[in-house]
Design an enzyme around this catalytic site. Sequence first.
Site, PDB file in Angstrom:
ATOM      1  N   SER A  50      47.010  26.634  48.648  1.00 18.32           N
ATOM      2  CA  SER A  50      48.151  26.881  47.751  1.00 18.32           C
ATOM      3  C   SER A  50      48.972  28.006  48.358  1.00 18.32           C
ATOM      4  CB  SER A  50      47.623  27.319  46.381  1.00 18.32           C
ATOM      5  OG  SER A  50      48.652  27.912  45.621  1.00 18.32           O
ATOM      6  N   TYR A  62      42.373  32.684  41.418  1.00 20.75           N
ATOM      7  CA  TYR A  62      42.909  31.504  42.121  1.00 20.75           C
ATOM      8  C   TYR A  62      43.337  31.884  43.549  1.00 20.75           C
ATOM      9  CZ  TYR A  62      45.764  27.244  42.696  1.00 20.75           C
ATOM     10  OH  TYR A  62      46.315  26.053  43.133  1.00 20.75           O
ATOM     11  N   ALA A  94      40.574  12.717  42.369  1.00 22.77           N
ATOM     12  CA  ALA A  94      41.558  11.633  42.522  1.00 22.77           C
ATOM     13  C   ALA A  94      42.070  11.118  41.182  1.00 22.77           C
ATOM     14  CB  ALA A  94      40.940  10.481  43.308  1.00 22.77           C
TER      15      ALA A  94
HETATM   16  N1  LIG Z   1      50.175  21.495  40.946  1.00 24.17           N
HETATM   17  C1  LIG Z   1      50.491  22.568  41.634  1.00 24.17           C
HETATM   18  O1  LIG Z   1      51.539  23.200  41.383  1.00 24.17           O
HETATM   19  C2  LIG Z   1      49.608  23.034  42.768  1.00 24.17           C
HETATM   20  C3  LIG Z   1      50.107  24.039  43.613  1.00 24.17           C
HETATM   21  C4  LIG Z   1      49.318  24.498  44.665  1.00 24.17           C
HETATM   22  C5  LIG Z   1      48.058  23.968  44.870  1.00 24.17           C
HETATM   23  N2  LIG Z   1      47.578  22.989  44.036  1.00 24.17           N
HETATM   24  C6  LIG Z   1      46.220  22.507  44.297  1.00 24.17           C
HETATM   25  O2  LIG Z   1      46.230  21.102  44.463  1.00 24.17           O
HETATM   26  C7  LIG Z   1      45.000  20.546  43.983  1.00 24.17           C
HETATM   27  C8  LIG Z   1      45.332  19.447  42.978  1.00 24.17           C
HETATM   28  O3  LIG Z   1      46.057  20.032  41.904  1.00 24.17           O
HETATM   29  P1  LIG Z   1      46.777  19.149  40.779  1.00 24.17           P
HETATM   30  O4  LIG Z   1      47.992  19.881  40.408  1.00 24.17           O
HETATM   31  O5  LIG Z   1      46.839  17.741  41.223  1.00 24.17           O
HETATM   32  O6  LIG Z   1      45.708  19.330  39.598  1.00 24.17           O
HETATM   33  P2  LIG Z   1      45.470  18.450  38.278  1.00 24.17           P
HETATM   34  O7  LIG Z   1      46.592  17.522  38.030  1.00 24.17           O
HETATM   35  O8  LIG Z   1      45.073  19.442  37.243  1.00 24.17           O
HETATM   36  O9  LIG Z   1      44.170  17.560  38.695  1.00 24.17           O
HETATM   37  C9  LIG Z   1      42.977  18.218  39.012  1.00 24.17           C
HETATM   38  C10 LIG Z   1      41.985  17.212  39.542  1.00 24.17           C
HETATM   39  O10 LIG Z   1      40.782  17.925  39.929  1.00 24.17           O
HETATM   40  C11 LIG Z   1      39.664  17.348  39.266  1.00 24.17           C
HETATM   41  N3  LIG Z   1      38.640  18.367  39.053  1.00 24.17           N
HETATM   42  C12 LIG Z   1      38.785  19.591  38.472  1.00 24.17           C
HETATM   43  N4  LIG Z   1      37.594  20.231  38.429  1.00 24.17           N
HETATM   44  C13 LIG Z   1      36.688  19.402  39.008  1.00 24.17           C
HETATM   45  C14 LIG Z   1      35.288  19.468  39.234  1.00 24.17           C
HETATM   46  N5  LIG Z   1      34.563  20.540  38.855  1.00 24.17           N
HETATM   47  N6  LIG Z   1      34.673  18.428  39.844  1.00 24.17           N
HETATM   48  C15 LIG Z   1      35.398  17.330  40.197  1.00 24.17           C
HETATM   49  N7  LIG Z   1      36.715  17.193  40.022  1.00 24.17           N
HETATM   50  C16 LIG Z   1      37.357  18.224  39.414  1.00 24.17           C
HETATM   51  C17 LIG Z   1      40.231  16.763  37.971  1.00 24.17           C
HETATM   52  O11 LIG Z   1      39.344  15.808  37.407  1.00 24.17           O
HETATM   53  P3  LIG Z   1      39.470  15.366  35.818  1.00 24.17           P
HETATM   54  O12 LIG Z   1      40.697  14.497  35.734  1.00 24.17           O
HETATM   55  O13 LIG Z   1      38.213  14.626  35.524  1.00 24.17           O
HETATM   56  O14 LIG Z   1      39.625  16.640  35.033  1.00 24.17           O
HETATM   57  C18 LIG Z   1      41.551  16.181  38.497  1.00 24.17           C
HETATM   58  O15 LIG Z   1      41.321  14.957  39.153  1.00 24.17           O
HETATM   59  C19 LIG Z   1      44.209  21.718  43.390  1.00 24.17           C
HETATM   60  O16 LIG Z   1      43.287  22.186  44.361  1.00 24.17           O
HETATM   61  C20 LIG Z   1      45.272  22.773  43.143  1.00 24.17           C
HETATM   62  O17 LIG Z   1      44.732  24.074  43.183  1.00 24.17           O
HETATM   63  C21 LIG Z   1      48.331  22.518  42.992  1.00 24.17           C
END
Ligand SMILES: NC(=O)c1ccc[n+]([C@@H]2O[C@H](COP(=O)([O-])OP(=O)(O)OC[C@H]3O[C@@H](n4cnc5c(N)ncnc54)[C@H](OP(=O)(O)O)[C@@H]3O)[C@@H](O)[C@H]2O)c1
Length: 246
Positions: A141, A154, A13
């Site tokens: 995704s 991924y 979050a």
């Molecule tokens: N952005 C895109 O284009 C996209 C597209 C398709 C799917 N998604 C999926 O959507 C989800 C969110 O993506 P996002 O783009 O919001 O990513 P993001 O901005 O990089 O944020 C990632 C979040 O996950 C947390 N996290 C990562 N590793 C963790 C761990 N080992 N334990 C606990 N928390 C962890 C991070 O915590 P910290 O802040 O402490 O690092 C951060 O809160 C992911 O599953 C991603 O694969 C994203």
Amino acid sequence: MTTERPLALIAGASRGIGRAAAQELARAGYNIVGWYRSNEAASEETAKLVAAQGGQYTGMQVDVRDEDSVRDGFKQLRGLDGTLSSVVITSGITKDGLAATMSTEKFRDVVETNLFGTFYICRTAMRAMRKTGGAIVLLSSTSGISGQPGQANYSASKGGVNALTQALAKEGAAAGIRVNAVAPGFTDTDMFRSMDAAARQRLTAQIPLGRVGEPEEVARAIRFLATDESSYITGQILAIDGGITA
Ligand SMILES: NC(=O)c1ccc[n+]([C@@H]2O[C@H](COP(=O)([O-])OP(=O)(O)OC[C@H]3O[C@@H](n4cnc5c(N)ncnc54)[C@H](OP(=O)(O)O)[C@@H]3O)[C@@H](O)[C@H]2O)c1
């Protein structure tokens, strides 16, 4: 003082889609527990944004790759107000590269975070909600629907999330636990911005709606699947991708 607000747990979050989901669910009347890996300052920023929506926010450092850390995180929920009604798993990472030269470590890191981490959370969540029912939303995704070059790790992790969603939906149904996933396309968060500019431009040009998505656009679909608004939907993977998978 106790509140009548239900509790939503959001893993990941502190930033991106998870942060937007925290605000969206706070607006829908939930108190939020938000897990983060290491970015405490970002978690505190999420707390402020949630408070602005009238919700209580409790940030916790939980590493989803570590099953003991996940169990401890759930134990800490017991002291909080509200029944755990919704669990949203947005924690995730990418470590892109071609499979032919990808290290085992890179493959393992991504699968352990995105798939094992999701499993650890679901396993305990389903026990915690077995008497009350509830809703779980997983983050897939478009790369999990159609495998992408440079993302073998991924894509494999998110394909696993899709199958997990369907299996858990069938296992949880008798207890009133619904399990669904959202499958975002390119969404404007740190994860997307970490790609080089040329790749972002090339990928954006392939999106039928002609732009990347905003985290809030994914968060609205998460809210729908995480609340009773979607009371007869389970086992589904909803693409939010500007038409990429159409
Ligand atoms: N952005 C895109 O284009 C996209 C597209 C398709 C799917 N998604 C999926 O959507 C989800 C969110 O993506 P996002 O783009 O919001 O990513 P993001 O901005 O990089 O944020 C990632 C979040 O996950 C947390 N996290 C990562 N590793 C963790 C761990 N080992 N334990 C606990 N928390 C962890 C991070 O915590 P910290 O802040 O402490 O690092 C951060 O809160 C992911 O599953 C991603 O694969 C994203």
